[in-house]
Design an enzyme around this catalytic site. Structure first.
Site, PDB file in Angstrom:
ATOM      1  N   ASN A  12       0.720  -1.327  -0.155  1.00 35.95           N
ATOM      2  CA  ASN A  12      -0.232   0.011  -0.530  1.00 35.95           C
ATOM      3  C   ASN A  12       0.869   0.959  -0.201  1.00 35.95           C
ATOM      4  O   ASN A  12       1.266   1.337   1.043  1.00 35.95           O
ATOM      5  CB  ASN A  12      -1.026   0.269   0.643  1.00 35.95           C
ATOM      6  CG  ASN A  12      -1.958   1.331   1.072  1.00 35.95           C
ATOM      7  OD1 ASN A  12      -1.563   2.133   0.013  1.00 35.95           O
ATOM      8  ND2 ASN A  12      -2.378   1.445   2.423  1.00 35.95           N
ATOM      9  N   TRP A  13       1.020   1.820  -1.573  1.00 41.83           N
ATOM     10  CA  TRP A  13       1.622   3.128  -1.483  1.00 41.83           C
ATOM     11  C   TRP A  13       1.216   4.325  -0.733  1.00 41.83           C
ATOM     12  O   TRP A  13       1.651   5.101  -0.347  1.00 41.83           O
ATOM     13  CB  TRP A  13       2.419   3.400  -2.903  1.00 41.83           C
ATOM     14  CG  TRP A  13       2.958   2.640  -3.458  1.00 41.83           C
ATOM     15  CD1 TRP A  13       3.543   0.990  -2.998  1.00 41.83           C
ATOM     16  CD2 TRP A  13       3.500   2.636  -4.872  1.00 41.83           C
ATOM     17  NE1 TRP A  13       4.042   0.183  -3.909  1.00 41.83           N
ATOM     18  CE2 TRP A  13       4.043   1.349  -5.138  1.00 41.83           C
ATOM     19  CE3 TRP A  13       3.083   3.006  -6.319  1.00 41.83           C
ATOM     20  CZ2 TRP A  13       4.357   0.700  -6.405  1.00 41.83           C
ATOM     21  CZ3 TRP A  13       3.843   2.890  -7.562  1.00 41.83           C
ATOM     22  CH2 TRP A  13       4.315   2.033  -7.176  1.00 41.83           C
ATOM     23  N   LYS A  14       0.262   3.980  -0.382  1.00 40.73           N
ATOM     24  CA  LYS A  14      -0.543   5.439   0.174  1.00 40.73           C
ATOM     25  C   LYS A  14      -0.690   7.112  -0.882  1.00 40.73           C
ATOM     26  O   LYS A  14      -0.841   6.345  -1.561  1.00 40.73           O
ATOM     27  CB  LYS A  14      -0.176   5.569   1.584  1.00 40.73           C
ATOM     28  CG  LYS A  14      -0.525   4.355   2.747  1.00 40.73           C
ATOM     29  CD  LYS A  14       0.157   4.673   4.120  1.00 40.73           C
ATOM     30  CE  LYS A  14       0.390   3.717   4.769  1.00 40.73           C
ATOM     31  NZ  LYS A  14       0.078   3.666   6.152  1.00 40.73           N
ATOM     32  N   HIS A 104      -9.235   1.409   5.287  1.00 42.95           N
ATOM     33  CA  HIS A 104      -8.363   1.142   6.196  1.00 42.95           C
ATOM     34  C   HIS A 104      -8.085   1.617   6.428  1.00 42.95           C
ATOM     35  O   HIS A 104      -9.106   2.822   6.880  1.00 42.95           O
ATOM     36  CB  HIS A 104      -7.044   1.465   4.561  1.00 42.95           C
ATOM     37  CG  HIS A 104      -5.319   1.705   5.154  1.00 42.95           C
ATOM     38  ND1 HIS A 104      -5.190   2.737   6.111  1.00 42.95           N
ATOM     39  CD2 HIS A 104      -4.881   0.793   4.829  1.00 42.95           C
ATOM     40  CE1 HIS A 104      -3.815   2.223   6.483  1.00 42.95           C
ATOM     41  NE2 HIS A 104      -3.624   1.397   5.377  1.00 42.95           N
ATOM     42  N   GLU A 106      -6.662   4.488   7.894  1.00 36.95           N
ATOM     43  CA  GLU A 106      -6.689   6.329   7.366  1.00 36.95           C
ATOM     44  C   GLU A 106      -7.933   6.748   7.249  1.00 36.95           C
ATOM     45  O   GLU A 106      -8.609   8.045   6.675  1.00 36.95           O
ATOM     46  CB  GLU A 106      -5.525   6.336   6.481  1.00 36.95           C
ATOM     47  CG  GLU A 106      -4.309   6.217   7.326  1.00 36.95           C
ATOM     48  CD  GLU A 106      -3.138   5.616   6.238  1.00 36.95           C
ATOM     49  OE1 GLU A 106      -3.102   5.435   5.354  1.00 36.95           O
ATOM     50  OE2 GLU A 106      -2.103   5.246   7.009  1.00 36.95           O
ATOM     51  N   GLU A 174      -5.303  -5.593  10.342  1.00 41.66           N
ATOM     52  CA  GLU A 174      -4.377  -4.334  10.723  1.00 41.66           C
ATOM     53  C   GLU A 174      -4.876  -3.455  11.849  1.00 41.66           C
ATOM     54  O   GLU A 174      -5.704  -2.708  11.986  1.00 41.66           O
ATOM     55  CB  GLU A 174      -4.553  -3.093  10.300  1.00 41.66           C
ATOM     56  CG  GLU A 174      -3.850  -3.418   8.437  1.00 41.66           C
ATOM     57  CD  GLU A 174      -3.752  -2.476   7.304  1.00 41.66           C
ATOM     58  OE1 GLU A 174      -2.282  -2.416   6.748  1.00 41.66           O
ATOM     59  OE2 GLU A 174      -4.237  -1.740   6.819  1.00 41.66           O
ATOM     60  N   GLY A 180       2.498   1.723  11.011  1.00 35.09           N
ATOM     61  CA  GLY A 180       3.029   3.034  10.919  1.00 35.09           C
ATOM     62  C   GLY A 180       3.588   3.107  12.250  1.00 35.09           C
ATOM     63  O   GLY A 180       4.891   4.281  12.382  1.00 35.09           O
ATOM     64  N   SER A 220       3.006  -2.902  10.109  1.00 30.49           N
ATOM     65  CA  SER A 220       4.719  -2.110  10.647  1.00 30.49           C
ATOM     66  C   SER A 220       5.284  -3.763  10.001  1.00 30.49           C
ATOM     67  O   SER A 220       5.858  -4.605  10.899  1.00 30.49           O
ATOM     68  CB  SER A 220       5.063  -1.813  12.273  1.00 30.49           C
ATOM     69  OG  SER A 220       4.370  -1.399  12.348  1.00 30.49           O
ATOM     70  N   GLY A 241       2.561  -1.197   4.294  1.00 29.95           N
ATOM     71  CA  GLY A 241       2.758   0.295   3.886  1.00 29.95           C
ATOM     72  C   GLY A 241       4.087   0.811   3.580  1.00 29.95           C
ATOM     73  O   GLY A 241       4.837   1.130   2.547  1.00 29.95           O
ATOM     74  N   GLY A 242       4.623   1.230   5.073  1.00 28.32           N
ATOM     75  CA  GLY A 242       5.592   1.622   4.836  1.00 28.32           C
ATOM     76  C   GLY A 242       7.369   0.936   3.912  1.00 28.32           C
ATOM     77  O   GLY A 242       7.748   1.982   2.771  1.00 28.32           O
TER      78      GLY A 242
HETATM   79  C1  PEP Z   1      -0.951  -0.209   5.966  1.00 29.11           C
HETATM   80  O1  PEP Z   1      -0.603   1.295   5.958  1.00 29.11           O
HETATM   81  O2  PEP Z   1      -1.312  -0.510   5.305  1.00 29.11           O
HETATM   82  C2  PEP Z   1       0.410  -0.368   6.884  1.00 29.11           C
HETATM   83  C3  PEP Z   1       0.062  -1.511   6.907  1.00 29.11           C
HETATM   84  O3  PEP Z   1       1.331   0.341   6.755  1.00 29.11           O
HETATM   85  P1  PEP Z   1       2.360   0.030   8.072  1.00 29.11           P
HETATM   86  O4  PEP Z   1       3.619  -1.296   6.822  1.00 29.11           O
HETATM   87  O5  PEP Z   1       3.442   1.269   7.301  1.00 29.11           O
HETATM   88  O6  PEP Z   1       2.764  -0.344   9.287  1.00 29.11           O
END
Ligand code: PEP
Length: 262
Positions: A12-14, A104, A106, A174, A180, A220, A241-242
């Site tokens: 997920n590039w956001k 998600h 967010e 999640e 994050g 994470s 994500g990141g």
């Molecule tokens: C996400 O935003 O779906 C996510 C899991 O982010 P991260 O891996 O950065 O925690």
């Protein structure tokens, strides 16, 4: 009969990488995986770029026949009409998106998406032949008040209202406190919730759908911890994500089987 579920690693590039950066990224990711002789039977790979990148990613993937799937980070509950700023599932289908992330945390937090909104979007995705990646997860306060499974299970129950299980589904557990934060859930915590989510899918959509549905952990995830999650029987991959924005790290996550001998 138990169905073999191909592990699924989704990035997920956001709101990162414009369409030019997206082209370079996907090309390099494909090279990295080819160089490492990644077997896509070990893990399916998908990226979720911003909307404005999707046409470029489609052109690249199709021209070079890259074995990388892609999807959008959201979809409108509506099919067309006066919905300024929204993107129809019909448009995503035209761009050969296979998946779409829905609900998600967010979107739930920053855009106040409710369980009913998430359900309407899941139904919209199915109307257009897209596979929804339905995100559920509890906040730190939820965890303290209700334990780990109650909120994700309630969110998934609402998301699946009226859904036809034959149309395809991926679920991403999640925990909001893990996204994050650098503080991932433990594999045992992830397994506990993913197994409760699978039991709910069985109750609502039947055993066959439950055993075929891939349930991902997200929060994470990195190369150093991915294998510990994938060892759990009800965790079938990760929503990343990141770490999905770093080609070496992401391709290392994708190749979890090889590099740690899992
Ligand atoms: C996400 O935003 O779906 C996510 C899991 O982010 P991260 O891996 O950065 O925690």
């Amino acid at each position: 009969m138990a169905v073999k579920r191909t592990p699924f690693i989704a990035g997920n590039w956001k709101m990162n990488l414009d369409h030019l950066q997206a082209i370079a990224f996907v090309q390099k990711l494909a090279w990295a995986l080819a160089d490492a002789k990644h077997d896509f039977a070990d893990a399916e790979v998908a990226v979720f770029p911003p909307f404005t990148d999707l046409r470029s990613v489609q052109t690249l993937v199709s021209a070079d026949s890259l074995p990388i799937a892609y999807g959008a980070q959201d979809v409108s509950a509506h099919d067309s009409g006066a919905y300024t700023g929204e993107i129809s599932g019909a448009f995503l289908a035209q761009l050969d998106c296979r998946y779409v992330i829905i609900g998600h945390s967010e979107r739930r937090t920053l855009h106040h998406e409710t369980d009913a909104d998430v359900n309407a979007k899941v139904l919209a995705a199915h109307r257009h032949g897209l596979v929804p990646v339905v995100c559920v997860g509890e906040t730190a306060d939820d965890l303290e008040a209700h334990g780990p499974s109650a909120v994700p299970v309630a969110q998934l129950r609402a998301a699946l209202e009226g859904v036809d299980g034959s149309k395809g589904l991926v679920v991403a557990y999640e925990p909001v406190w893990a996204i994050g934060s650098g503080q991932a859930a433990t594999p045992a915590q992830a397994e506990q919730v993913c197994s409760a989510l699978r039991a709910l899918i069985a109750e609502l959509l039947g055993d066959e759908v439950a055993s075929a549905t891939r349930i991902l952990y997200g929060g994470s995830v990195k190369a150093a911890n991915i294998a510990s999650f994938l060892r759990e029987p009800n965790v079938d991959g990760a929503l990343v994500g990141g770490a999905s924005l770093d080609i070496d790290e992401f391709s290392s996550i994708v190749r979890f089987k090889k590099h740690v001998g899992a």
